[in-house]
Design a protein around this motif. Structure first.
Motif, mmCIF file in Angstrom:
data_model
loop_
_atom_site.group_PDB
_atom_site.id
_atom_site.type_symbol
_atom_site.label_atom_id
_atom_site.label_comp_id
_atom_site.label_asym_id
_atom_site.label_seq_id
_atom_site.Cartn_x
_atom_site.Cartn_y
_atom_site.Cartn_z
ATOM 1 N N HIS A 98 9.156 -9.687 -5.744
ATOM 2 C CA HIS A 98 8.398 -8.509 -5.339
ATOM 3 C C HIS A 98 8.344 -8.300 -3.824
ATOM 4 N N HIS A 99 8.650 -9.343 -3.060
ATOM 5 C CA HIS A 99 8.480 -9.273 -1.606
ATOM 6 C C HIS A 99 9.794 -9.527 -0.891
ATOM 7 N N GLU A 100 9.864 -9.003 0.318
ATOM 8 C CA GLU A 100 11.001 -9.245 1.206
ATOM 9 C C GLU A 100 10.457 -9.774 2.526
ATOM 10 N N ALA A 101 10.759 -11.037 2.821
ATOM 11 C CA ALA A 101 10.226 -11.676 4.026
ATOM 12 C C ALA A 101 10.962 -11.169 5.264
ATOM 13 N N VAL A 102 10.202 -10.703 6.243
ATOM 14 C CA VAL A 102 10.777 -10.206 7.493
ATOM 15 C C VAL A 102 10.809 -11.313 8.542
ATOM 16 N N PHE A 103 9.716 -12.068 8.625
ATOM 17 C CA PHE A 103 9.677 -13.210 9.546
ATOM 18 C C PHE A 103 8.586 -14.171 9.073
ATOM 19 N N LEU A 155 1.202 9.114 -8.313
ATOM 20 C CA LEU A 155 2.201 8.072 -8.547
ATOM 21 C C LEU A 155 1.771 7.146 -9.687
ATOM 22 N N GLU A 156 0.495 6.761 -9.695
ATOM 23 C CA GLU A 156 -0.002 5.893 -10.766
ATOM 24 C C GLU A 156 0.079 6.576 -12.122
ATOM 25 N N LYS A 157 -0.130 7.878 -12.151
ATOM 26 C CA LYS A 157 -0.052 8.627 -13.407
ATOM 27 C C LYS A 157 1.328 8.501 -14.034
ATOM 28 N N HIS A 158 2.342 8.344 -13.191
ATOM 29 C CA HIS A 158 3.715 8.230 -13.685
ATOM 30 C C HIS A 158 4.212 6.777 -13.661
ATOM 31 N N GLY A 159 3.285 5.835 -13.649
ATOM 32 C CA GLY A 159 3.642 4.421 -13.774
ATOM 33 C C GLY A 159 4.012 3.728 -12.492
ATOM 34 N N VAL A 160 3.793 4.351 -11.340
ATOM 35 C CA VAL A 160 4.127 3.740 -10.049
ATOM 36 C C VAL A 160 2.879 3.074 -9.479
ATOM 37 N N ARG A 161 2.960 1.768 -9.212
ATOM 38 C CA ARG A 161 1.828 1.019 -8.675
ATOM 39 C C ARG A 161 2.188 0.398 -7.320
ATOM 40 N N LYS A 162 1.205 0.380 -6.427
ATOM 41 C CA LYS A 162 1.424 -0.240 -5.120
ATOM 42 C C LYS A 162 1.084 -1.717 -5.205
ATOM 43 N N LEU A 163 1.925 -2.549 -4.614
ATOM 44 C CA LEU A 163 1.685 -3.985 -4.594
ATOM 45 C C LEU A 163 0.654 -4.333 -3.530
ATOM 46 N N ASP A 164 -0.091 -5.401 -3.770
ATOM 47 C CA ASP A 164 -1.091 -5.879 -2.820
ATOM 48 C C ASP A 164 -0.833 -7.363 -2.561
ATOM 49 N N PRO A 165 0.171 -7.685 -1.751
ATOM 50 C CA PRO A 165 0.591 -9.082 -1.625
ATOM 51 C C PRO A 165 -0.164 -9.909 -0.589
ATOM 52 N N VAL A 192 6.088 -0.830 -7.596
ATOM 53 C CA VAL A 192 6.813 -1.074 -8.846
ATOM 54 C C VAL A 192 6.607 0.123 -9.761
ATOM 55 N N ILE A 193 7.577 0.355 -10.628
ATOM 56 C CA ILE A 193 7.437 1.385 -11.648
ATOM 57 C C ILE A 193 7.708 0.713 -12.993
ATOM 58 N N GLY A 194 6.710 0.699 -13.851
ATOM 59 C CA GLY A 194 6.816 -0.055 -15.093
ATOM 60 C C GLY A 194 6.963 -1.528 -14.766
ATOM 61 N N ASP A 195 8.032 -2.157 -15.232
ATOM 62 C CA ASP A 195 8.299 -3.556 -14.914
ATOM 63 C C ASP A 195 9.492 -3.696 -13.975
ATOM 64 N N ARG A 196 9.807 -2.630 -13.249
ATOM 65 C CA ARG A 196 10.930 -2.654 -12.315
ATOM 66 C C ARG A 196 10.439 -2.443 -10.886
ATOM 67 N N ILE A 197 11.150 -3.087 -9.971
ATOM 68 C CA ILE A 197 10.833 -2.929 -8.562
ATOM 69 C C ILE A 197 11.353 -1.579 -8.071
ATOM 70 N N LEU A 198 10.447 -0.792 -7.516
ATOM 71 C CA LEU A 198 10.849 0.468 -6.908
ATOM 72 C C LEU A 198 11.191 0.241 -5.436
ATOM 73 N N ARG A 199 10.364 -0.590 -4.779
ATOM 74 C CA ARG A 199 10.635 -0.985 -3.401
ATOM 75 C C ARG A 199 9.872 -2.273 -3.118
ATOM 76 N N PRO A 200 10.556 -3.327 -2.673
ATOM 77 C CA PRO A 200 9.829 -4.573 -2.373
ATOM 78 C C PRO A 200 8.970 -4.415 -1.125
ATOM 79 N N ALA A 201 7.893 -5.174 -1.080
ATOM 80 C CA ALA A 201 7.013 -5.156 0.088
ATOM 81 C C ALA A 201 7.641 -5.983 1.209
ATOM 82 N N MET A 202 7.632 -5.428 2.432
ATOM 83 C CA MET A 202 8.138 -6.153 3.590
ATOM 84 C C MET A 202 6.974 -6.903 4.208
ATOM 85 N N VAL A 203 7.091 -8.236 4.234
ATOM 86 C CA VAL A 203 5.940 -9.067 4.593
ATOM 87 C C VAL A 203 6.316 -10.135 5.610
#
Length: 219
Positions: free
Chosen positions: A160-165, A141-151, A186-197
């Motif tokens: 970047h985040h989606e608050a659950v509670f 995934l990183e090779k193709h520009g996809v990075r995991k968020l560490d919030p 995220v992929i590049g400078d776009r959100i691929l999926r926000p982190a549920m936190v």
């Protein structure tokens, strides 16, 4: 010697008429010569105006072509960068399941790695294989520009985040991410999926998250 033919001799009236015609012709030529400078100047002005108009059109066409070239180059770059967005998003479910399997294996021995949490060597090898698969998937995934968020432990960022509670926790500033239920990517400078936190509340007020004007959530 005989007199010339009377018919060939010009009468005074005819001579007067001939002279008048010649004078008219000379006068016409003189007027045309006199008018030529002004007519030529007007023509030059018209040509200069036409040249200026053509130059303006050429510059406008050049600017439009340059803008089109830059826009096309940008679209090509974006197409290459974000072409795998849909495929990468489908792979996130696989990454989630691999992580759930490793968390379940690690739950037997809190604080230990998943491969160390089981005594059975066969099962331990299976868990190790899952860990290896998760790492390889992450590298792909990183090779193709996809990075995991560490919030976790960072201020909540609505970009970047989606608050659950909200979780009561006065030990950290209000608005701090204290738990991650689902990893964000995220992929590049776009959100691929926000982190549920989960976000802390009850502590001191935290600084506002920085704005991200260039962020695009339309992948």
């Amino acid at each position: 010697m005989s007199d010339p033919n009377p018919q060939d001799a010009a009468t005074p009236d005819e001579l007067k008429t001939s002279e008048t015609d010649e004078q008219r012709a000379d006068g016409t030529v003189e007027r045309e010569v006199a008018d030529e400078p002004s007519t030529g100047g007007q023509r030059v002005a018209e040509l200069e105006a036409a040249v200026a108009d053509l130059r303006d059109r050429l510059l406008r066409s050049h600017a439009e072509m340059e803008n089109l070239r830059r826009r096309t180059e940008r679209e090509v770059v974006d197409a290459k960068r974000y072409a795998v967005s849909s495929f990468a998003r489908d792979l996130l479910g696989v990454a989630d399941n691999l992580r759930r399997a490793l968390d379940a294996a690690a739950a037997a021995t809190p604080g230990a790695e998943a491969s160390e949490a089981v005594a059975d060597p066969v099962f331990a090898a299976l868990v190790e294989g899952v860990e290896l698969t998760e790492r390889e998937l992450g590298k792909g995934l990183e090779k193709h520009g996809v990075r995991k968020l560490d919030p976790k432990g960072k201020p909540f960022d609505p970009h970047h985040h989606e608050a659950v509670f909200e979780a009561p926790d006065p030990s950290v500033p209000a608005g701090t991410v204290v738990q991650v239920m689902q990893d964000g990517y995220v992929i590049g400078d776009r959100i691929l999926r926000p982190a549920m936190v989960a976000v802390a509340r009850g502590g001191p007020k935290a600084d506002a998250a920085p704005e991200a004007p260039g962020l695009d959530r339309t992948v």
